[in-house]
Design a protein around this motif. Sequence first.
Motif, mmCIF file in Angstrom:
data_model
loop_
_atom_site.group_PDB
_atom_site.id
_atom_site.type_symbol
_atom_site.label_atom_id
_atom_site.label_comp_id
_atom_site.label_asym_id
_atom_site.label_seq_id
_atom_site.Cartn_x
_atom_site.Cartn_y
_atom_site.Cartn_z
ATOM 1 N N ALA A 266 0.828 -1.211 0.000
ATOM 2 C CA ALA A 266 0.000 0.000 0.000
ATOM 3 C C ALA A 266 0.860 1.257 0.000
ATOM 4 O O ALA A 266 0.563 2.233 -0.707
ATOM 5 C CB ALA A 266 -0.927 -0.001 1.215
ATOM 6 N N ALA A 267 1.936 1.246 0.785
ATOM 7 C CA ALA A 267 2.815 2.415 0.812
ATOM 8 C C ALA A 267 3.469 2.641 -0.546
ATOM 9 O O ALA A 267 3.608 3.784 -1.006
ATOM 10 C CB ALA A 267 3.882 2.230 1.891
ATOM 11 N N GLY A 268 3.833 1.547 -1.211
ATOM 12 C CA GLY A 268 4.416 1.669 -2.549
ATOM 13 C C GLY A 268 3.438 2.218 -3.561
ATOM 14 O O GLY A 268 3.837 2.765 -4.593
ATOM 15 N N GLY A 269 2.146 2.092 -3.274
ATOM 16 C CA GLY A 269 1.121 2.641 -4.165
ATOM 17 C C GLY A 269 0.766 4.087 -3.858
ATOM 18 O O GLY A 269 -0.189 4.627 -4.442
ATOM 19 N N GLY A 270 1.494 4.706 -2.927
ATOM 20 C CA GLY A 270 1.289 6.117 -2.644
ATOM 21 C C GLY A 270 0.333 6.422 -1.510
ATOM 22 O O GLY A 270 -0.008 7.589 -1.285
ATOM 23 N N HIS A 271 -0.093 5.428 -0.763
ATOM 24 C CA HIS A 271 -1.014 5.638 0.346
ATOM 25 C C HIS A 271 -0.250 5.947 1.633
ATOM 26 O O HIS A 271 0.874 5.484 1.826
ATOM 27 C CB HIS A 271 -1.889 4.403 0.548
ATOM 28 C CG HIS A 271 -2.715 4.049 -0.645
ATOM 29 N ND1 HIS A 271 -3.898 4.687 -0.958
ATOM 30 C CD2 HIS A 271 -2.512 3.127 -1.634
ATOM 31 C CE1 HIS A 271 -4.405 4.171 -2.062
ATOM 32 N NE2 HIS A 271 -3.582 3.231 -2.492
ATOM 33 N N ARG A 272 -0.882 6.723 2.511
ATOM 34 C CA ARG A 272 -0.289 6.953 3.825
ATOM 35 C C ARG A 272 -0.656 5.782 4.735
ATOM 36 O O ARG A 272 -1.832 5.525 4.997
ATOM 37 C CB ARG A 272 -0.767 8.266 4.445
ATOM 38 C CG ARG A 272 0.044 8.593 5.705
ATOM 39 C CD ARG A 272 -0.371 9.857 6.405
ATOM 40 N NE ARG A 272 0.546 10.117 7.510
ATOM 41 C CZ ARG A 272 0.227 10.750 8.622
ATOM 42 N NH1 ARG A 272 -0.997 11.236 8.788
ATOM 43 N NH2 ARG A 272 1.118 10.915 9.576
ATOM 44 N N ALA B 153 10.682 -1.547 7.034
ATOM 45 C CA ALA B 153 9.293 -1.143 6.809
ATOM 46 C C ALA B 153 9.179 0.370 6.685
ATOM 47 O O ALA B 153 8.423 0.888 5.841
ATOM 48 C CB ALA B 153 8.419 -1.657 7.953
ATOM 49 N N GLU B 154 9.920 1.084 7.521
ATOM 50 C CA GLU B 154 9.903 2.547 7.447
ATOM 51 C C GLU B 154 10.464 3.040 6.115
ATOM 52 O O GLU B 154 9.908 3.946 5.498
ATOM 53 C CB GLU B 154 10.706 3.125 8.613
ATOM 54 C CG GLU B 154 10.041 3.013 9.967
ATOM 55 C CD GLU B 154 9.249 4.272 10.316
ATOM 56 O OE1 GLU B 154 9.608 5.353 9.816
ATOM 57 O OE2 GLU B 154 8.270 4.163 11.085
ATOM 58 N N GLN B 155 11.538 2.426 5.674
ATOM 59 C CA GLN B 155 12.135 2.834 4.406
ATOM 60 C C GLN B 155 11.198 2.568 3.236
ATOM 61 O O GLN B 155 11.245 3.263 2.215
ATOM 62 C CB GLN B 155 13.460 2.100 4.202
ATOM 63 C CG GLN B 155 14.565 2.564 5.155
ATOM 64 C CD GLN B 155 15.755 1.621 5.170
ATOM 65 O OE1 GLN B 155 15.819 0.661 4.388
ATOM 66 N NE2 GLN B 155 16.694 1.878 6.072
ATOM 67 N N ALA B 156 10.323 1.563 3.391
ATOM 68 C CA ALA B 156 9.364 1.255 2.333
ATOM 69 C C ALA B 156 8.164 2.195 2.351
ATOM 70 O O ALA B 156 7.303 2.121 1.466
ATOM 71 C CB ALA B 156 8.885 -0.191 2.477
ATOM 72 N N GLY B 157 8.097 3.060 3.355
ATOM 73 C CA GLY B 157 7.043 4.068 3.393
ATOM 74 C C GLY B 157 5.980 3.858 4.434
ATOM 75 O O GLY B 157 5.056 4.678 4.556
ATOM 76 N N ALA B 158 6.065 2.782 5.232
ATOM 77 C CA ALA B 158 5.085 2.534 6.292
ATOM 78 C C ALA B 158 5.580 3.157 7.595
ATOM 79 O O ALA B 158 6.750 3.002 7.948
ATOM 80 C CB ALA B 158 4.864 1.039 6.486
ATOM 81 N N GLU B 159 4.710 3.846 8.300
ATOM 82 C CA GLU B 159 5.067 4.422 9.593
ATOM 83 C C GLU B 159 4.752 3.394 10.676
ATOM 84 O O GLU B 159 3.606 2.968 10.825
ATOM 85 C CB GLU B 159 4.301 5.724 9.824
ATOM 86 C CG GLU B 159 4.648 6.794 8.790
ATOM 87 C CD GLU B 159 3.955 8.129 9.042
ATOM 88 O OE1 GLU B 159 3.216 8.245 10.048
ATOM 89 O OE2 GLU B 159 4.150 9.055 8.230
ATOM 90 N N VAL B 160 5.780 2.998 11.422
ATOM 91 C CA VAL B 160 5.663 1.877 12.347
ATOM 92 C C VAL B 160 5.374 2.369 13.758
ATOM 93 O O VAL B 160 6.018 3.292 14.259
ATOM 94 C CB VAL B 160 6.951 1.032 12.335
ATOM 95 C CG1 VAL B 160 6.855 -0.103 13.357
ATOM 96 C CG2 VAL B 160 7.204 0.462 10.935
ATOM 97 N N TYR B 161 4.397 1.703 14.390
ATOM 98 C CA TYR B 161 4.066 1.931 15.801
ATOM 99 C C TYR B 161 4.244 0.603 16.539
ATOM 100 O O TYR B 161 3.661 -0.412 16.133
ATOM 101 C CB TYR B 161 2.619 2.410 15.958
ATOM 102 C CG TYR B 161 2.348 3.803 15.454
ATOM 103 C CD1 TYR B 161 2.246 4.876 16.337
ATOM 104 C CD2 TYR B 161 2.192 4.051 14.096
ATOM 105 C CE1 TYR B 161 1.977 6.159 15.879
ATOM 106 C CE2 TYR B 161 1.938 5.332 13.623
ATOM 107 C CZ TYR B 161 1.826 6.383 14.523
ATOM 108 O OH TYR B 161 1.571 7.655 14.062
ATOM 109 N N LEU B 162 5.015 0.608 17.612
ATOM 110 C CA LEU B 162 5.255 -0.598 18.384
ATOM 111 C C LEU B 162 4.459 -0.559 19.684
ATOM 112 O O LEU B 162 4.410 0.468 20.360
ATOM 113 C CB LEU B 162 6.748 -0.739 18.698
ATOM 114 C CG LEU B 162 7.669 -0.868 17.478
ATOM 115 C CD1 LEU B 162 9.116 -0.998 17.926
ATOM 116 C CD2 LEU B 162 7.268 -2.056 16.610
ATOM 117 N N GLY B 163 3.845 -1.690 20.023
ATOM 118 C CA GLY B 163 3.079 -1.779 21.255
ATOM 119 C C GLY B 163 1.728 -2.421 21.021
ATOM 120 O O GLY B 163 1.327 -2.721 19.891
#
Length: 386
Positions: A51-57, A132-142
């Motif tokens: 999804a991130a590669g397709g331009g989505h946040r 994952a972050e470099q691929a455009g996904a913002e990661v939340y842990l917990g």
Amino acid sequence: MRTIELYPDDVYNQRTIRQGHPSDWVNREGGDYDLVVLGGGPAGLTAATTAAGGGHRVAMTEQRLTGGTCVNFGCTPSKALIRCARAVHEASRGAEFGFRLDAPPQTDFGSVMDRVRKMRSLSSSGDAVAVAEQAGAEVYLGHTRFTAPNAVEVEGRLLQFRTAVIATGSDPVVPPIEGLRTGEYLTNETVFSLTELPARLVVIGSGPMGCELAQAFRRLGSEVDLVSHPRTLLPHDEQEASELIRRRFEQEGIRLHLGFMAVRAGAGRLLAQGTDGTRELPYDALLLGTGRKANVEHLDLDAAGVHVARDGVEVDEYLCTSNPNIYAIGDATFPQKFTHAANATARLCIANALDGAHRPVRELVIPHCTYTDPEVAEVGLTSALR
């Protein structure tokens, strides 16, 4: 935030934790997203990065280690262990190949497990938080839970979404065996923490995990008993393949107790009952390979209006839940709980949820392989499904 531990506390496990759940990670403040993916295993990572590669946040949340079961407690460590076991087995067959050893090969189990953890740390680098972050996904842990039909909370951070995907994977099933207590048995999540080879191993379950590890530990030097309520090995595979594996296991000295159910365990002894009577099996370690269950109990799905069925999140043929803006994929909903199925359902889900593909899950043709020796691979319809 949850503290992640892997035993033993060596350099390889420390590296795996740093990559999959950095202790110094600071979550963003939250916000609005096109897509929130719950779970950072094979299904979640595929969905988030596609999804991130397709331009989505995109936001991806993970409670434990990115890479999920496959990298940390399944595919990678088990195949590393199997490779060591196969090397020992091949060396013992020198006469068949024209060479001779002065003595039978000796297994250094501590070194074997060092290599297993090393391979896991190398593999986990490909599924790391940073990747994952470099691929455009913002990661939340917990820990993540739904607070509304369009919102989740992660460690106090509120994430609102247009679409969400539940990809929280599965946990090992612990059967109701009298006397069986937590900490007195192994699962796929603890067996790779062993540092000493169990002299006597009892495996309960004849599916892929039970068969793979039973053979591996036998080749490494353990006395192995395998207990299975079904009367065949790999009961979901072709009968000819199951019979072939049975003959090989018996040749290698694995004691099979097919058609037996484990009814009591404790003090290093397992009682199994079957049509042929009762058997008492001594063990130094007891390994459960009795299936997996969807890990969805702590998501507060009621707050999102998502229905749960017996085997996981309830979805339609397009992987959409009872909430039209929330989908579920991988082990959280799909009956085939293995990595290729997770990846396939993730790609299909993103096409349906974000691109309007409207493709039914029945279109998927997913191969799978069990890494016994010989290996058993299948794709398409089996004789049982025709």
